[in-house]
Design a protein around this motif. Structure first.
Motif, PDB file in Angstrom:
ATOM      1  N   THR A 266      41.455  41.451  41.133  1.00  0.00           N
ATOM      2  CA  THR A 266      41.331  42.488  42.164  1.00  0.00           C
ATOM      3  C   THR A 266      42.722  42.765  42.736  1.00  0.00           C
ATOM      4  N   GLY A 267      43.113  44.051  42.733  1.00  0.00           N
ATOM      5  CA  GLY A 267      44.468  44.402  43.197  1.00  0.00           C
ATOM      6  C   GLY A 267      45.386  44.615  42.005  1.00  0.00           C
ATOM      7  N   ALA A 268      46.668  44.429  42.242  1.00  0.00           N
ATOM      8  CA  ALA A 268      47.661  44.785  41.215  1.00  0.00           C
ATOM      9  C   ALA A 268      47.660  43.848  40.011  1.00  0.00           C
ATOM     10  N   GLY A 269      47.204  42.607  40.175  1.00  0.00           N
ATOM     11  CA  GLY A 269      47.206  41.630  39.068  1.00  0.00           C
ATOM     12  C   GLY A 269      48.596  41.056  38.835  1.00  0.00           C
ATOM     13  N   GLY A 270      48.763  40.420  37.687  1.00  0.00           N
ATOM     14  CA  GLY A 270      50.047  39.803  37.343  1.00  0.00           C
ATOM     15  C   GLY A 270      49.956  39.293  35.920  1.00  0.00           C
ATOM     16  N   THR A 271      51.049  39.419  35.150  1.00  0.00           N
ATOM     17  CA  THR A 271      50.991  39.024  33.736  1.00  0.00           C
ATOM     18  C   THR A 271      51.855  37.822  33.389  1.00  0.00           C
ATOM     19  N   LEU A 272      52.902  37.584  34.170  1.00  0.00           N
ATOM     20  CA  LEU A 272      53.829  36.513  33.775  1.00  0.00           C
ATOM     21  C   LEU A 272      53.268  35.125  34.075  1.00  0.00           C
ATOM     22  N   GLY A 273      52.629  34.985  35.232  1.00  0.00           N
ATOM     23  CA  GLY A 273      52.075  33.678  35.612  1.00  0.00           C
ATOM     24  C   GLY A 273      50.633  33.826  36.041  1.00  0.00           C
ATOM     25  N   ALA A 274      50.437  33.887  37.351  1.00  0.00           N
ATOM     26  CA  ALA A 274      49.081  34.063  37.880  1.00  0.00           C
ATOM     27  C   ALA A 274      48.810  35.556  38.133  1.00  0.00           C
ATOM     28  N   SER A 275      47.566  35.872  38.518  1.00  0.00           N
ATOM     29  CA  SER A 275      47.210  37.284  38.735  1.00  0.00           C
ATOM     30  C   SER A 275      46.583  37.548  40.095  1.00  0.00           C
ATOM     31  N   GLY A 276      46.852  36.667  41.064  1.00  0.00           N
ATOM     32  CA  GLY A 276      46.294  36.882  42.404  1.00  0.00           C
ATOM     33  C   GLY A 276      44.821  36.492  42.465  1.00  0.00           C
ATOM     34  N   PHE A 277      44.127  37.047  43.458  1.00  0.00           N
ATOM     35  CA  PHE A 277      42.712  36.678  43.625  1.00  0.00           C
ATOM     36  C   PHE A 277      41.818  37.338  42.584  1.00  0.00           C
ATOM     37  N   LEU A 278      40.762  36.614  42.224  1.00  0.00           N
ATOM     38  CA  LEU A 278      39.743  37.133  41.319  1.00  0.00           C
ATOM     39  C   LEU A 278      38.473  37.357  42.124  1.00  0.00           C
ATOM     40  N   LEU A 279      37.813  38.466  41.862  1.00  0.00           N
ATOM     41  CA  LEU A 279      36.497  38.702  42.457  1.00  0.00           C
ATOM     42  C   LEU A 279      35.491  38.128  41.472  1.00  0.00           C
ATOM     43  N   PHE A 280      34.663  37.206  41.944  1.00  0.00           N
ATOM     44  CA  PHE A 280      33.790  36.493  41.005  1.00  0.00           C
ATOM     45  C   PHE A 280      32.334  36.573  41.437  1.00  0.00           C
ATOM     46  N   TYR A 281      31.476  37.030  40.521  1.00  0.00           N
ATOM     47  CA  TYR A 281      30.041  37.115  40.781  1.00  0.00           C
ATOM     48  C   TYR A 281      29.386  35.865  40.203  1.00  0.00           C
ATOM     49  N   VAL A 282      28.883  35.021  41.107  1.00  0.00           N
ATOM     50  CA  VAL A 282      28.377  33.705  40.700  1.00  0.00           C
ATOM     51  C   VAL A 282      26.892  33.769  40.339  1.00  0.00           C
ATOM     52  N   GLU A 283      26.574  33.174  39.194  1.00  0.00           N
ATOM     53  CA  GLU A 283      25.169  33.112  38.787  1.00  0.00           C
ATOM     54  C   GLU A 283      24.617  31.689  38.853  1.00  0.00           C
ATOM     55  N   LYS A 284      25.498  30.722  38.611  1.00  0.00           N
ATOM     56  CA  LYS A 284      25.067  29.314  38.678  1.00  0.00           C
ATOM     57  C   LYS A 284      25.839  28.655  39.818  1.00  0.00           C
ATOM     58  N   ARG A 285      25.306  28.803  41.012  1.00  0.00           N
ATOM     59  CA  ARG A 285      26.058  28.462  42.221  1.00  0.00           C
ATOM     60  C   ARG A 285      26.469  26.983  42.314  1.00  0.00           C
ATOM     61  N   GLU A 286      25.496  26.102  42.145  1.00  0.00           N
ATOM     62  CA  GLU A 286      25.793  24.667  42.309  1.00  0.00           C
ATOM     63  C   GLU A 286      26.867  24.217  41.328  1.00  0.00           C
ATOM     64  N   ARG A 287      26.676  24.620  40.076  1.00  0.00           N
ATOM     65  CA  ARG A 287      27.627  24.204  39.034  1.00  0.00           C
ATOM     66  C   ARG A 287      28.994  24.845  39.269  1.00  0.00           C
ATOM     67  N   PHE A 288      28.982  26.091  39.761  1.00  0.00           N
ATOM     68  CA  PHE A 288      30.246  26.784  40.062  1.00  0.00           C
ATOM     69  C   PHE A 288      31.013  26.029  41.160  1.00  0.00           C
ATOM     70  N   LEU A 289      30.297  25.673  42.227  1.00  0.00           N
ATOM     71  CA  LEU A 289      30.953  24.993  43.350  1.00  0.00           C
ATOM     72  C   LEU A 289      31.519  23.644  42.913  1.00  0.00           C
ATOM     73  N   ALA A 290      30.764  22.945  42.072  1.00  0.00           N
ATOM     74  CA  ALA A 290      31.240  21.641  41.580  1.00  0.00           C
ATOM     75  C   ALA A 290      32.490  21.838  40.722  1.00  0.00           C
ATOM     76  N   PHE A 291      32.476  22.902  39.913  1.00  0.00           N
ATOM     77  CA  PHE A 291      33.613  23.167  39.017  1.00  0.00           C
ATOM     78  C   PHE A 291      34.885  23.472  39.812  1.00  0.00           C
ATOM     79  N   ILE A 292      34.790  24.394  40.779  1.00  0.00           N
ATOM     80  CA  ILE A 292      36.024  24.767  41.502  1.00  0.00           C
ATOM     81  C   ILE A 292      36.532  23.615  42.361  1.00  0.00           C
ATOM     82  N   GLN A 293      35.597  22.787  42.831  1.00  0.00           N
ATOM     83  CA  GLN A 293      36.021  21.627  43.610  1.00  0.00           C
ATOM     84  C   GLN A 293      36.748  20.631  42.696  1.00  0.00           C
ATOM     85  N   GLY A 294      36.173  20.427  41.519  1.00  0.00           N
ATOM     86  CA  GLY A 294      36.766  19.504  40.546  1.00  0.00           C
ATOM     87  C   GLY A 294      38.151  19.957  40.117  1.00  0.00           C
TER      88      GLY A 294
END
Ligand code: MEV
Length: 313
Positions: A266-294
């Motif tokens: 979302t926004g201008a992005g970036g190609t060399l390293g990171a690309s800023g924030f991602l807008l993410f639509y979550v379908e498997k909430r519990e597993r998603f939260l465990a993943f990002i925490q991990g």
């Protein structure tokens, strides 16, 4: 004269970033993270950083162009922000909007209309980002969900949508920090411009596709269609990759996140390293939260905000 305080929200582009620079529509939404600026008149000049100097000059030029006399006034200021800097969530636009409003009031002794503040903030964003569409400052000034299109330099269609993001969709939206891009927004916009010059037909097709997706997202909101929304986010990301605004690192992150939902830059992005924030639509909430925490990924829940620029004091 007393202190002047304004605050403005950050923003998330749901669809249409980059395409909006070429006259295609963008769908943008203000978020509940805000920047606040306080300006206190003083007797002597106080230090300003480069950003504030740019706003000061921009506001003075804006008033001069309207043949409004600008008094020689000194001030000190402080900025307090909840919006992550340089990661696609509109920190610069919120600053341009809130600081424009505060300085217009300081120099003229009166509050200005949102339209005028937006025009002034756009001029300042042009100094910061060279060739911006104006979508970011518009979201910061008006707030809410906006369908935006730049027809000409002097004419922008700003439609504040009466519909909201359905809660069945919004409650599953997250913002994930892929990291601060190495490139600035101006550089990313320039890179897409160079690609357009080299591969006009191909990029034109991508921009047309992005326009269709932007419209589909509006329809998905109107119909509260989560399946259609999900597909549109997925398609949007593919088109952004064709525009060359997504880094290998970010593509790989999205691949790792695939079992839990779909996301886009979302926004201008970036190609060399990171690309800023991602807008993410979550379908498997519990597993998603465990993943990002991990993985210790910074993330936040997406909360739309219908509060645009606001005078606090
Ligand atoms: C940046 O938030 C959005 C871009 O489309 C640039 C612009 O519209 O000014 C990449």
């Amino acid at each position: 004269m007393k202190q002047i305080v304004y605050s403005a929200p950050g923003k998330v582009i749901l669809s249409g970033e980059h395409a909006v620079v070429y006259g295609r529509p963008a769908l943008v939404c203000a978020i509940d993270k805000r920047l606040t600026i306080s300006i206190t008149p003083s007797k002597t000049s106080a230090p300003s950083n480069q950003g504030m100097k740019t706003v000061e000059k921009g506001v003075r030029d804006f008033l001069k162009q309207k043949k409004i006399p600008v008094p020689e006034l000194f001030f000190s200021y402080s900025v307090d922000s909840q919006i992550p800097i340089g990661r696609g969530l509109g920190s610069s636009a919120a600053f341009s909007a809130a600081a424009s409003a505060a300085l217009l009031e300081l120099y003229t002794g009166q509050e200005w209309s949102l339209e005028e503040i937006n025009n002034c903030a756009y001029k300042i964003e042009q100094v910061f980002h060279k060739n911006p569409s104006g979508v970011d400052n518009t979201a910061a000034v008006f707030g809410g969900l906006i369908y935006f299109r730049k027809e000409f330099e002097f004419l922008k269609t700003i439609s504040s949508l009466s519909l909201k993001i359905p809660s069945s969709i919004e409650q599953n939206l997250f913002l994930i920090d892929s990291g601060k891009p190495e490139e600035t927004t101006a550089q990313m916009v320039e890179n897409v411009g160079k690609l357009y010059n080299r591969k006009g037909l191909l990029i034109d097709k991508t921009l047309r596709n992005i326009e269709k997706i932007t419209k589909r997202i509006v329809v998905s909101f109107a119909k509260e269609d989560t399946v259609f929304f999900r597909k549109s986010i997925e398609d949007n990301q593919k088109e952004l990759e064709k525009l060359g605004v997504v880094s290998g690192k970010t593509k790989s992150l999205l691949k790792h996140l695939q079992p839990f939902g779909v996301g886009k830059v979302t926004g201008a992005g970036g190609t060399l390293g990171a690309s800023g924030f991602l807008l993410f639509y979550v379908e498997k909430r519990e597993r998603f939260l465990a993943f990002i925490q991990g993985k210790r990924l910074e993330s936040m829940v997406f909360h739309s905000s219908y509060l645009g620029l606001k005078k606090i004091i």
